[in-house]
Design a protein around this motif. Structure first.
Motif, short mmCIF file in Angstrom:
data_model
loop_
_atom_site.label_atom_id
_atom_site.label_comp_id
_atom_site.label_asym_id
_atom_site.label_seq_id
_atom_site.Cartn_x
_atom_site.Cartn_y
_atom_site.Cartn_z
N GLU A 88 0.95 -1.18 0.05
CA GLU A 88 0.09 -0.12 0.00
C GLU A 88 0.86 1.22 -0.15
O GLU A 88 0.59 2.06 -0.66
N VAL A 89 2.02 1.19 0.77
CA VAL A 89 2.96 2.30 0.95
C VAL A 89 3.40 2.70 -0.37
O VAL A 89 3.70 3.65 -1.04
N MET A 90 4.02 1.59 -1.03
CA MET A 90 4.57 1.40 -2.29
C MET A 90 3.69 1.97 -3.55
O MET A 90 4.05 2.60 -4.39
N LYS A 91 2.68 1.80 -3.50
CA LYS A 91 1.30 1.99 -4.40
C LYS A 91 1.32 3.44 -4.13
O LYS A 91 1.04 4.23 -5.35
N VAL A 92 1.04 4.12 -3.09
CA VAL A 92 0.80 5.29 -2.92
C VAL A 92 2.13 6.31 -3.46
O VAL A 92 2.08 7.22 -4.26
N LEU A 93 3.17 5.74 -3.14
CA LEU A 93 4.42 6.42 -3.39
C LEU A 93 4.60 6.53 -5.04
O LEU A 93 4.95 7.28 -5.90
N THR A 94 4.32 5.15 -5.49
CA THR A 94 4.42 5.09 -7.26
C THR A 94 3.16 5.94 -7.74
O THR A 94 3.57 6.66 -8.75
N ILE A 95 2.19 6.17 -7.21
CA ILE A 95 1.05 7.05 -7.83
C ILE A 95 1.56 8.26 -7.75
O ILE A 95 1.46 9.35 -8.76
N MET A 96 2.06 8.78 -6.64
CA MET A 96 2.70 9.95 -6.58
C MET A 96 3.82 10.55 -7.31
O MET A 96 4.08 11.61 -8.02
N ALA A 97 4.74 9.46 -7.50
CA ALA A 97 5.85 9.67 -8.44
C ALA A 97 5.09 9.90 -10.10
O ALA A 97 5.71 10.71 -10.77
N MET A 133 -4.50 13.10 -14.51
CA MET A 133 -4.10 11.65 -14.09
C MET A 133 -4.79 11.46 -12.58
O MET A 133 -5.16 10.36 -12.50
N LEU A 134 -5.27 12.41 -11.82
CA LEU A 134 -5.87 12.04 -10.62
C LEU A 134 -7.37 11.35 -11.05
O LEU A 134 -7.79 10.37 -10.52
N LYS A 161 -10.55 6.25 -11.68
CA LYS A 161 -11.45 5.34 -12.54
C LYS A 161 -10.72 3.90 -12.52
O LYS A 161 -11.57 3.19 -12.63
N LYS A 162 -9.29 3.98 -12.55
CA LYS A 162 -8.88 2.45 -12.33
C LYS A 162 -9.13 2.15 -10.65
O LYS A 162 -8.47 0.92 -10.91
N HIS A 163 -9.61 2.74 -10.13
CA HIS A 163 -9.58 2.42 -8.63
C HIS A 163 -8.30 1.98 -7.97
O HIS A 163 -7.86 1.16 -7.16
N TRP A 164 -7.21 2.83 -8.30
CA TRP A 164 -6.01 2.88 -7.82
C TRP A 164 -5.89 3.85 -6.63
O TRP A 164 -4.89 3.75 -5.85
#
Length: 282
Positions: A220-229, A272-273, A278-281
Motif C-alpha cells: 500500500e505504501v509503495m502504491k501511494v509512492l508510485t502514484i505520487m511519482a 491523472m487523478l 477510474k482505475k480504482h488505484w
C-alpha cells in the motif's frame, strides 16, 4: 526434599531408579510396571493467578492399598479429588487404590482442557492484533505462542500412549472396572491431542498472516509512492523543459507563457487523478 523422598522410597521398597525419576523434574511422562507397584510420571499443567502457564512435575506410585504422590510445587489441580474424598458416600471412598490413581490422573488430564482454553484465547487475541496492528511485538508474541504450544504438546502427547498401556496391562493392581474409567481418560486425551494439533497449525498460520499483512501494508505504501511519482513525473518534465537556458525558446517571451505552463500542469495533474480514480488505484 530428596532426603525425605529417599526415606519414603526405602519404606515402601521402591527402586532407586524410580526415586531418581521422582526428583528429576525434567523427566518426560512415563509409566513403569513392577511386580508390587506401578510408577508413573506426568506433567500437571495449570494457569496461575498471573495468567501464566505452569508445568509441574508429578510422580505417582500405585501400590496394593495406597497411592504415593510426589509433587514439585504446593499448588495442584487435586482440589476436586480432595473434596470427593471428604464425602463419605462418594465412589472414591468405596473403591480401591487403583481408582484413586485414576481419579488423580483424571484430574490432571481434565485440567489440560483449561490449558487448551488458555491457548485458544491467546490465539484469538493475537489473530485480532495481526489484523488490526501487526507490529514487531506481535510477531514476538506469536513466536512465544508457537513455543508454548509445542511445549504443551510435548508434555501431553505421550500420556495418550501411557494410558493405553495401563488399559492393556494385565497387572492385578488395576482392576477391570477401573479400566472402564481409564478409557474415558483416553477419549479425553484423543480430543486434547487433536485440539493441540489444530492449535499448532493455527499458531504457525498466524506468523504467515502477520507476514502477509506486513507485505500488504508495504505494498500500500509503495502504491501511494508510485502514484505520487507518476503524477509528478510529467510535471517535472515540463518544469525541466522550461528551465533550460536557451535564448530562442518562443514561449519564454510570451506575455501569458507562465500562466499557460501552470494551466497545462494543473490540467495534467487533474487528468491523472481522474484516471487513477477510474482505475480504482486511489
Amino acid at each position: 526434599d530428596e532426603a525425605f523422598i529417599e526415606i519414603v522410597g526405602k519404606r515402601f521398597g521402591l527402586n532407586s531408579l524410580i526415586m531418581e525419576d521422582t526428583v528429576n523434574t525434567l523427566q518426560r511422562p512415563k509409566v513403569d510396571e513392577y511386580d508390587d507397584y506401578i510408577f508413573g510420571v506426568f506433567k500437571m499443567l495449570y494457569i496461575n493467578s498471573e495468567n501464566e502457564l505452569i508445568c509441574e512435575h508429578v510422580a505417582m506410585v500405585l501400590l496394593k492399598n495406597c497411592v504415593l504422590v510426589f509433587q514439585e510445587l504446593e499448588d495442584d489441580v487435586f482440589s476436586g479429588v480432595r473434596q470427593r474424598i471428604k464425602t463419605e458416600s462418594g465412589r472414591i471412598r468405596l473403591k480401591g487404590a487403583d481408582y484413586l490413581f485414576f481419579a488423580l490422573l483424571d484430574a490432571i488430564v481434565d485440567n489440560y482442557f483449561v490449558v487448551l482454553e488458555h491457548l485458544n484465547h491467546k490465539i484469538e487475541s493475537l489473530e485480532e492484533l495481526v489484523y488490526a496492528n501487526p507490529t514487531p511485538d506481535v510477531a514476538h508474541q506469536i513466536q512465544q505462542l508457537k513455543k508454548e504450544v509445542l511445549k504443551v504438546r510435548r508434555w501431553i502427547f505421550p500420556v495418550k500412549e501411557l494410558v493405553s498401556r495401563l488399559i492393556a496391562s494385565e497387572n492385578p493392581l488395576i482392576k477391570k472396572d477401573t479400566k472402564v474409567f481409564l478409557r474415558d481418560v483416553l477419549d479425553h486425551l484423543f480430543e486434547i491431542n487433536e485440539s493441540l494439533q489444530v492449535y499448532r497449525e493455527m499458531s504457525m498460520s498466524l506468523m504467515e498472516m502477520y507476514m502477509s499483512n506486513m507485505s500488504n501494508k508495504m505494498n500500500e505504501v509503495m502504491k501511494v509512492l508510485t502514484i505520487m511519482a507518476s503524477i509528478f513525473i510529467p510535471l517535472t518534465f515540463i518544469a525541466g523543459i522550461y528551465g533550460m537556458n536557451f535564448d530562442h525558446m518562443p514561449e519564454l517571451h510570451w506575455e501569458y507563457g507562465y500562466y499557460m505552463v501552470w494551466g497545462i500542469m494543473i490540467i495534467l495533474f487533474i487528468a491523472m487523478l481522474v484516471y487513477f480514480k477510474k482505475k480504482h488505484w486511489l
